[in-house]
Structures are given as C-alpha cells and as structure tokens.
Design an enzyme around this catalytic site. Structure first.
Site, PDB file in Angstrom:
ATOM      1  N   ARG A  34      82.792  19.361  55.951  1.00  0.00           N
ATOM      2  CA  ARG A  34      83.379  18.185  56.288  1.00  0.00           C
ATOM      3  C   ARG A  34      82.647  17.176  57.099  1.00  0.00           C
ATOM      4  NH1 ARG A  34      88.695  20.434  58.983  1.00  0.00           N
ATOM      5  NH2 ARG A  34      89.278  18.329  59.249  1.00  0.00           N
TER       6      ARG A  34
ATOM      7  N   CYS B 234      87.332  16.856  66.414  1.00  0.00           N
ATOM      8  CA  CYS B 234      87.363  17.542  65.447  1.00  0.00           C
ATOM      9  C   CYS B 234      88.033  16.802  64.412  1.00  0.00           C
ATOM     10  CB  CYS B 234      87.885  18.988  65.729  1.00  0.00           C
ATOM     11  SG  CYS B 234      89.418  18.605  66.616  1.00  0.00           S
TER      12      CYS B 234
END
Length: 279
Positions: A181, A238
């Site tokens: 990611r 995050c």
C-alpha cells in the site's frame, strides 16, 4: 492505596492477578468486521466483566467525512464518564484480534491527558490461551465516572501540520500500512482511494513490530525505533488512524514521547485535492 501504571503494556497474567480490583475497568475495544456494509462481530465472548468501548459509533466523530475521527475533548469526557471511567480508574484496553484496535483507544486516552491506561498484550487470544475467565457477550453497565480531560494537542496532527512537515528534516513521518500500500503496488481497501504515500515519509508496517498479535520485546523495539530517536518529532500515519496508534504504542514502550498521530491519515490525505503523493 491506588495502583498506578508506569508502563503502556500488561500481560494476561498481570490482568488476571488484578481483575477483581475495584479500581480497574477492562475495555473491549474490538472493531467489528464489515460484511455487506454492516458491522458484524464474530466474537461471542469477552473478558469477564469487560465494558464495550464502541470506537465506531460512540467514540468517533460520525459527522466527519473521514472514518475514526477522534471526538472533541468535551464529548470524549462526557462519553468516558458514561461508561464508568473515574480519575483514579485503571483502564485496560484489549481487542479480539490481538493488539490491533486497542492501541487506538490507549492513544485516545493519552490524547485526553489520562495516564493510567494500558493495553493488554495479545488481547483476547492471549487471555483465552492462558485459560483465564471469559463470559458471553453481555452489557456490563457501570456507574457514571468523574473522568476529566487534560487535553494534549501535541499528540494529534492534522493535514496542514503534516504538509508543513514534509520538508522539515527534524520531523519524521512514519506510515504503518503494508509495503504494498505504501509503494502503491497494492490497492487501498477503500474504493477509489489513490495509492501511494506522503512525500518524505518512511514505511514501518505495524506487523513488523509484532509477533503473532503481541508486541515485540522491548529489546527488539529499541532496535527498530533506534533510528527515530534523534528526530525532534515523529508523526505516525496509516489508513485511517488505527494502526498508527500501534506504532505510537511501540514508541511508548521504548520511552519515545515526542510522537503524534495523524488522525485523518492516508484516507484524508489521498482524498484531499492538490496534495502531493509519492509512489
């Protein structure tokens, strides 16, 4: 005599030894899994006497455009009182995954200036593996507490703060998402969200500071966080502010206190027009 906490993490053995302490409240901080756009909890048991801390419905600002947005201090204080938190309460946070969403709640209390809060290392799986008392999911109601906030704004960062930190060599931005990611080689779980990362940020996947749902040892964490210690400030980010708190917990274990969490994290950054993205 009131028991005071001097570390952010406790074992299942420690909790079992103190479970009947009147001063102690165990919070089930599990985030239910999503199925067909509906929250569904697969766990049917909880630690004996636990109180559910509903991150999604009661302890996030549901008027925000982004998930898991922290409440205002005033609203957090009122809702924490409602679930029975007092000034002298020992709060033990756990979740049904291991050590996943419970650090988010630990961090919320840190943000509100409450120090007597810890995370149960390994959560419910570690508790069950030790054979300690559980019960079916029930609503354990507590008398209203007298919890008061002492807000610590330096522990919370907004998009503008992060943007201003990109070129600041004294500030380190650390992303807790997976390598895929972070590098844009794996899709984001949220539909239509761009891939990549905040420029100048570094990647430390939260799973790299854990072993099977428990935090790595203090010695291991010291090695991992060693390169961070000379920074003036560390900002953890995050996907939506949950696993960034795991990194904040790891930093606290090794006594790094110059840390903050970017609450909106990648969901807000990638959804905001004209912000730079690196791959």
């Amino acid at each position: 005599m009131s028991l005071k906490i001097d570390k952010p993490l406790v074992s299942a053995d420690w909790l079992n030894a103190h479970l009947d302490l009147k001063q102690l409240i165990v919070l089930d901080c599990t985030i239910p899994k999503v199925s067909l756009n509906t929250f569904v909890s697969e766990e049917k048991t909880q630690i004996k006497g636990a109180v559910y801390f509903d991150i999604k419905k009661n302890f996030s600002d549901n008027k925000s455009a982004f998930p898991n947005t922290v409440l205002s201090p005033e609203v957090f204080e009122e809702r924490a009182q409602k679930i029975g938190i007092h000034q002298d309460t020992i709060v033990v946070c756990y979740d049904a995954v291991g050590t996943y969403s419970s650090p988010r709640v630990w961090w919320m209390f840190q943000l509100m200036g409450f120090k007597n809060v810890v995370v149960l290392d390994g959560g419910l799986p570690a508790w069950k593996a030790s054979g300690f008392p559980i019960e079916s999911i029930v609503v354990n109601k507590m008398q209203r507490g007298n919890f008061k906030i002492i807000y610590q704004p330096r522990k919370l960062k907004y998009t503008a703060d992060v943007f201003e930190s990109i070129d600041n060599k004294e500030v380190l931005i650390v992303d807790a998402r997976s390598n895929g990611r972070f590098n844009g080689t794996a899709p984001e779980p949220r539909k239509d969200l761009k891939s990549g990362h905040i420029p100048s940020s570094v990647n430390l996947p939260f799973i790299d500071i854990q072993n099977n749902g428990k935090m790595k040892t203090e010695t291991e964490l010291i090695t991992i966080f060693n390169s961070f210690k000379n920074k003036k400030e560390i900002i953890f980010t995050c996907g939506s502010g949950v696993t960034a708190a795991i990194l904040a917990l790891g930093a606290a274990i090794v006594k790094l206190d110059n840390v903050a969490v970017y609450d909106g994290s990648w969901t807000e950054w990638a959804s905001t027009k004209h912000l730079p993205i690196s791959l």
